[in-house]
Design an enzyme around this catalytic site. Structure first.
Site, PDB file in Angstrom:
ATOM      1  N   GLU A  64     -11.818  31.118  87.689  1.00  0.00           N
ATOM      2  CA  GLU A  64     -10.631  31.819  88.199  1.00  0.00           C
ATOM      3  C   GLU A  64      -9.949  31.017  89.306  1.00  0.00           C
ATOM      4  O   GLU A  64     -10.458  29.998  89.781  1.00  0.00           O
ATOM      5  CB  GLU A  64     -11.046  33.215  88.699  1.00  0.00           C
ATOM      6  CG  GLU A  64     -11.588  34.065  87.555  1.00  0.00           C
ATOM      7  CD  GLU A  64     -11.918  35.494  87.950  1.00  0.00           C
ATOM      8  OE1 GLU A  64     -11.920  35.815  89.149  1.00  0.00           O
ATOM      9  OE2 GLU A  64     -12.178  36.288  87.024  1.00  0.00           O
ATOM     10  N   CYS A  73     -10.419  31.510  80.746  1.00  0.00           N
ATOM     11  CA  CYS A  73     -11.564  32.218  80.173  1.00  0.00           C
ATOM     12  C   CYS A  73     -12.684  31.237  79.817  1.00  0.00           C
ATOM     13  O   CYS A  73     -12.433  30.059  79.512  1.00  0.00           O
ATOM     14  CB  CYS A  73     -11.155  32.927  78.887  1.00  0.00           C
ATOM     15  SG  CYS A  73      -9.972  34.252  79.102  1.00  0.00           S
ATOM     16  N   GLU A  75     -14.420  30.981  77.096  1.00  0.00           N
ATOM     17  CA  GLU A  75     -14.328  30.407  75.748  1.00  0.00           C
ATOM     18  C   GLU A  75     -13.436  29.177  75.747  1.00  0.00           C
ATOM     19  O   GLU A  75     -13.760  28.144  75.162  1.00  0.00           O
ATOM     20  CB  GLU A  75     -13.744  31.443  74.770  1.00  0.00           C
ATOM     21  CG  GLU A  75     -14.594  32.684  74.565  1.00  0.00           C
ATOM     22  CD  GLU A  75     -14.239  33.820  75.531  1.00  0.00           C
ATOM     23  OE1 GLU A  75     -13.961  33.541  76.711  1.00  0.00           O
ATOM     24  OE2 GLU A  75     -14.254  34.972  75.082  1.00  0.00           O
ATOM     25  N   CYS A 115      -7.902  33.399  73.614  1.00  0.00           N
ATOM     26  CA  CYS A 115      -9.102  32.650  73.213  1.00  0.00           C
ATOM     27  C   CYS A 115      -9.253  32.649  71.695  1.00  0.00           C
ATOM     28  O   CYS A 115      -9.646  31.639  71.105  1.00  0.00           O
ATOM     29  CB  CYS A 115     -10.350  33.233  73.878  1.00  0.00           C
ATOM     30  SG  CYS A 115     -10.424  32.845  75.635  1.00  0.00           S
TER      31      CYS A 115
HETATM   32  N1  THU Z   1     -12.424  36.474  80.410  1.00  0.00           N
HETATM   33  C1  THU Z   1     -13.072  35.534  79.684  1.00  0.00           C
HETATM   34  O1  THU Z   1     -13.695  34.614  80.236  1.00  0.00           O
HETATM   35  N2  THU Z   1     -13.005  35.617  78.330  1.00  0.00           N
HETATM   36  C2  THU Z   1     -12.294  36.555  77.631  1.00  0.00           C
HETATM   37  O2  THU Z   1     -12.200  36.484  76.414  1.00  0.00           O
HETATM   38  C3  THU Z   1     -11.633  37.649  78.359  1.00  0.00           C
HETATM   39  C4  THU Z   1     -11.689  37.584  79.836  1.00  0.00           C
HETATM   40  C5  THU Z   1     -12.434  36.358  81.875  1.00  0.00           C
HETATM   41  C6  THU Z   1     -11.088  36.055  82.495  1.00  0.00           C
HETATM   42  C7  THU Z   1     -11.289  36.573  83.900  1.00  0.00           C
HETATM   43  O3  THU Z   1     -11.883  35.547  84.680  1.00  0.00           O
HETATM   44  C8  THU Z   1     -12.281  37.705  83.739  1.00  0.00           C
HETATM   45  O4  THU Z   1     -12.869  37.556  82.450  1.00  0.00           O
HETATM   46  C9  THU Z   1     -11.671  39.090  83.851  1.00  0.00           C
HETATM   47  O5  THU Z   1     -10.612  39.245  82.965  1.00  0.00           O
END
Ligand code: THU
Length: 162
Positions: A64, A73, A75, A115
């Site tokens: 983040e 994300c 993935e 993703c």
């Molecule tokens: N997030 C992922 O890493 N993968 C996903 O497919 C959905 C959301 C993360 C993004 C963010 O850092 C946190 O989850 C909350 O949305």
């Protein structure tokens, strides 16, 4: 007018112990990947482990940023790192899991649309299906045989050409 009904088939397991050895290992490694999540804003950790045809396993976690949209994300972190480091790699399977200190996650967390679109492109590029495993820590596991099942209407490259 045609009314078309699309069905998808996926496997549902009560827990990680029901999986075959390779898939179980991938889930366990996705759990390990949670440790590198940088998620001070959402406090929602996501981890992934991706198995290549070579047998090598690549990990990723969500990263983040204070400027929220600049984060990425888990993935996509893992997939793009494979694209950069192993451009010809073939992906066999990926496992995804999530965890937060704020509440207990009771169902597998499924990937966001962005993703899925990136997974779809990797699958198209390698002309071979990528299995996707959504793993709920201490809970259910869902296994999908191909990204096509998750995003049947993915934007594909031929839409840019005649
Ligand atoms: N997030 C992922 O890493 N993968 C996903 O497919 C959905 C959301 C993360 C993004 C963010 O850092 C946190 O989850 C909350 O949305």
């Amino acid at each position: 007018m045609n009314l078309i009904n699309l069905n998808i088939i996926f496997e549902q397991y009560k827990g990680v112990e029901e999986l075959n050895e390779n898939d179980r290992l991938l889930c366990e490694l996705s759990e390990q990947a949670l440790a590198s999540s940088y998620s001070p804003y959402s406090k929602f950790r996501v981890g992934t482990a991706i198995r290549l045809a070579s047998g090598e396993i690549i990990l990723g976690s969500n990263q983040e940023n204070l400027a929220y949209p600049s984060g990425l994300c888990a993935e996509r972190v893992a997939l793009f790192s494979i694209g950069a480091a192993y451009p010809n790699a073939v992906i066999e399977s990926m496992a995804i899991t999530a965890q937060t200190d704020n509440f207990e996650i009771l169902k597998p967390v499924t990937s966001c649309g962005g993703c899925l679109q990136v997974m779809a492109e990797f699958e198209r590029k390698q002309s071979a299906p990528i299995e996707v495993i959504f793993y709920c820590l201490n809970g259910e596991v869902l296994k999908v045989p191909s990204v096509k099942s998750l995003l049947p209407f993915a934007f594909v490259e031929d839409r840019l050409e005649r």
